[in-house]
Design an enzyme around this catalytic site. Structure first.
Site, short mmCIF file in Angstrom:
data_model
loop_
_atom_site.label_atom_id
_atom_site.label_comp_id
_atom_site.label_asym_id
_atom_site.label_seq_id
_atom_site.Cartn_x
_atom_site.Cartn_y
_atom_site.Cartn_z
N CYS A 92 0.83 -1.21 0.00
CA CYS A 92 0.00 0.00 0.00
C CYS A 92 0.87 1.26 0.00
CB CYS A 92 -0.97 -0.06 1.19
SG CYS A 92 -2.33 1.09 1.03
N HIS A 184 -3.71 -5.30 1.06
CA HIS A 184 -3.13 -5.68 2.36
C HIS A 184 -3.14 -7.19 2.54
CE1 HIS A 184 -2.62 -1.70 4.21
NE2 HIS A 184 -3.61 -1.36 3.39
N GLU A 186 -1.71 -8.84 4.82
CA GLU A 186 -1.65 -9.20 6.25
C GLU A 186 -3.03 -9.34 6.89
OE1 GLU A 186 -0.98 -6.37 4.82
OE2 GLU A 186 -1.16 -4.61 6.10
#
Ligand code: XMP
Length: 537
Positions: A92, A184, A186
């Site tokens: 990002c 993202h 994660e």
């Protein structure tokens, strides 16, 4: 020793990935996901100078950020990152940072993009870009949360994935191991996110997945021995909770009886807790333990006090006073016995606290309050030793199991330093503490019998400072009220109330009213955090 040096000592023992944090609310999740695949990683603020790094990372991840890259005062990475010749993954904002440093163009998205997107992939199987998406199907669901986007990738970059709204949702350098993704990985909503991070740290950075708790034990024991030396002695407070017990057992294994554990009985512990902790730590685990019974001192000082903050302060300060006095006594005896002077103070600090204190604070960062009864005890002039400071709670539990700590203790709910004093609303008297203790004991006992203890993150009974009318036999009663609290939470910063089965509630209420003298009414707390907190005070 400075915290960065301690972190570096551990980082130098493992293949380590460095996460540079630009303040995203998800940064700690990158750390979690990478640890989950058995690779050690360290999170440092994005302002970290590469020349000052005390370890050699095998790869670097640039996190997301609440900033826009175009903001005045937006944080930027040390450009030296790009001269290290190691793999880099920008997530990002991290992707925008790569573009900014390597000559791409970034722009502001007209509307912030937040939510799911379908990522269509086109990495070439014979190209290194494929390695990042190995075993990832196309399309795959990813989670977007960004305001900036890439308008033009830097020279020599290839596109490896796009979404409807982001033409450059995944890019890589054509020859160097530099990757950037707009989404993202994660966040668990990115279905193949964990695979992508695994591909980066193992497939691309070529890290050995050697971060396991069994490897940690031996290395940490060795590290403690080197740090403390052949004669140094360490003191530490234990509470019977998992963190302080795991830390104590590690110390015991590293330096034997040169580790002195102190259990302060503050008079507001749970039912039979002091005896049980003594039995487990001293008798079963062989820890050199001193129990300081200061219950009268604590309860004396709490007399007449009803204000929650005052209670907390009294308990915190009295704890430090008692612990210091005990420490001086132990220091004297230790010197006389030729066991060495007390030079170190053990603390059970965990990695989330470390992350919280070092992470880069963006404009929207939430300020979390920390509760720590012992504080740093600065005036004791002791050096700090924190064997758990690199670990997450689940890692501490795994370690506890490997160290033969009883399962009951490994999975114990957290218990606040000020103990039952903040669960007895109003004045804390010995008889009020006793009522709260007995009700709590029954409550936890029934939760365990119902097999719900592990599903619940924290449960306890609070004693309310009100009386209500009831009837027992033919007698009118006018007695106190117990409130039952049970919450589910991952991080204790937010929490949902636990939907306790009605049958279990019936049994608990029945037992408390019948067995605890002075209680004629039981309530169940159905408030979440926020706006309530987990504790009543
Ligand atoms: P709150 O009430 O703030 O609690 O929602 C969040 C978590 O912190 C624990 N807690 C404490 N722990 N000393 C501690 O060691 C304290 O003073 C303290 N106050 C709250 C609470 O039990 C919950 O797990």
């Amino acid at each position: 020793m400075a915290p960065a040096e301690v972190a570096a000592q551990v980082a130098n023992m493992y293949d380590t990935v460095l996460i540079l944090d630009f303040g995203s609310q998800y940064s700690h999740l990158i750390t979690r996901r990478i640890r989950e695949v058995g690779v050690y990683c360290e999170l440092l603020p994005c302002t970290q100078r590469i020349a000052d790094l005390k370890f050699k990372p095998k790869g670097i991840i640039l996190s997301g950020s609440p900033f826009s890259i175009t903001d005045e005062g937006a944080p930027h990475v040390d450009p030296e990152v790009f001269n290290l010749g190691i793999p880099i993954l920008g997530i990002c904002y991290g992707l925008q940072e790569i573009a900014r440093n390597l000559g791409g163009e970034t722009g502001l998205t007209v509307r912030r993009e937040y939510g799911f997107a379908e990522l269509n992939l086109d990495p070439q199987a014979d190209h290194h870009s494929y390695k990042l998406f190995q075993d990832v199907p196309s399309p795959t669901h990813v989670w977007m949360s960004h305001g900036d986007h890439l308008e033009k990738p830097p020279k020599d970059f290839v596109i490896i994935g796009s979404t409807d709204t982001s033409a450059y949702a995944a890019v890589s350098h054509s020859t160097l191991p530099i990757y950037g993704i707009q989404f993202h990985p994660e966040v668990t909503h990115s279905v193949d996110g964990a695979v992508i991070l695994r591909n980066f740290v193992i497939g691309i950075c070529e890290c050995e997945a050697s971060w396991t708790m069994s490897s940690f034990i031996d290395k940490e024991i060795e590290r403690i021995r080197t740090l403390v030396g052949p004669t140094g002695a360490v003191i530490g407070a234990v509470s019977g909770g998992v963190d302080s017990t795991v830390a104590a057992v590690l110390m015991k294994r590293a330096i034997g009886d040169r580790f002195h554990a102190v259990l302060v009985d503050n008079g507001v512990m749970r039912l039979n807790e002091c005896e049980q902790v003594k039995q487990t730590l001293a008798d079963n685990l062989g820890i050199n333990l001193t129990v300081a019974d200061a219950s009268e001192l604590f309860l004396g000082r709490l007399k007449g006090v009803t204000d929650p903050e005052k209670k907390r302060k009294i308990i915190g300060n009295t704890f430090i006073e008692v612990f210091e006095a005990e420490s001086h006594k132990i220091d004297e005896v230790s010197r006389q016995d030729g066991l060495g002077a007390i030079e170190w103070l053990l603390q059970g600090t965990l990695y989330p606290d470390v992350i919280e204190s070092i992470s880069f604070k963006g404009p929207s960062a939430t300020i979390k309050s920390h509760h720590n009864v012992g504080g740093l005890l600065e005036d004791m002039r002791l050096k700090l030793i924190e064997p758990l400071r690199e670990l997450f709670k689940d890692e501490v539990r795994a370690l506890g199991a490997l160290l033969d700590i009883p399962e009951d203790l490994v999975w114990r709910h957290p218990f606040p330093g000020p103990g039952i004093a903040i669960r007895v609303l109003g004045e804390v008297t010995p008889s009020q503490v006793e009522i709260a203790r007995r009700a709590d004991h029954i409550y936890i006992d029934e939760i365990k019998k119902a097999g719900l203890y592990r599903q619940i993150s924290q449960a306890y009974a609070a004693l309310l400072p009100v009386r209500s009318v009831g009837v027992m036999g033919d007698q009118r009663t006018y007695e106190q009220v117990i409130a039952l609290r049970a919450v589910e939470t991952r991080d204790f910063m937010t929490a949902d109330w636990f939907p306790m089965p009605v049958e279990v509630l019936k049994r608990i209420s029945n037992r408390i009213i019948n067995e605890v003298h002075g209680v004629n009414r039981v309530l169940y707390d159905v408030s979440s955090k926020p706006p309530s907190t987990i504790e009543f005070e």
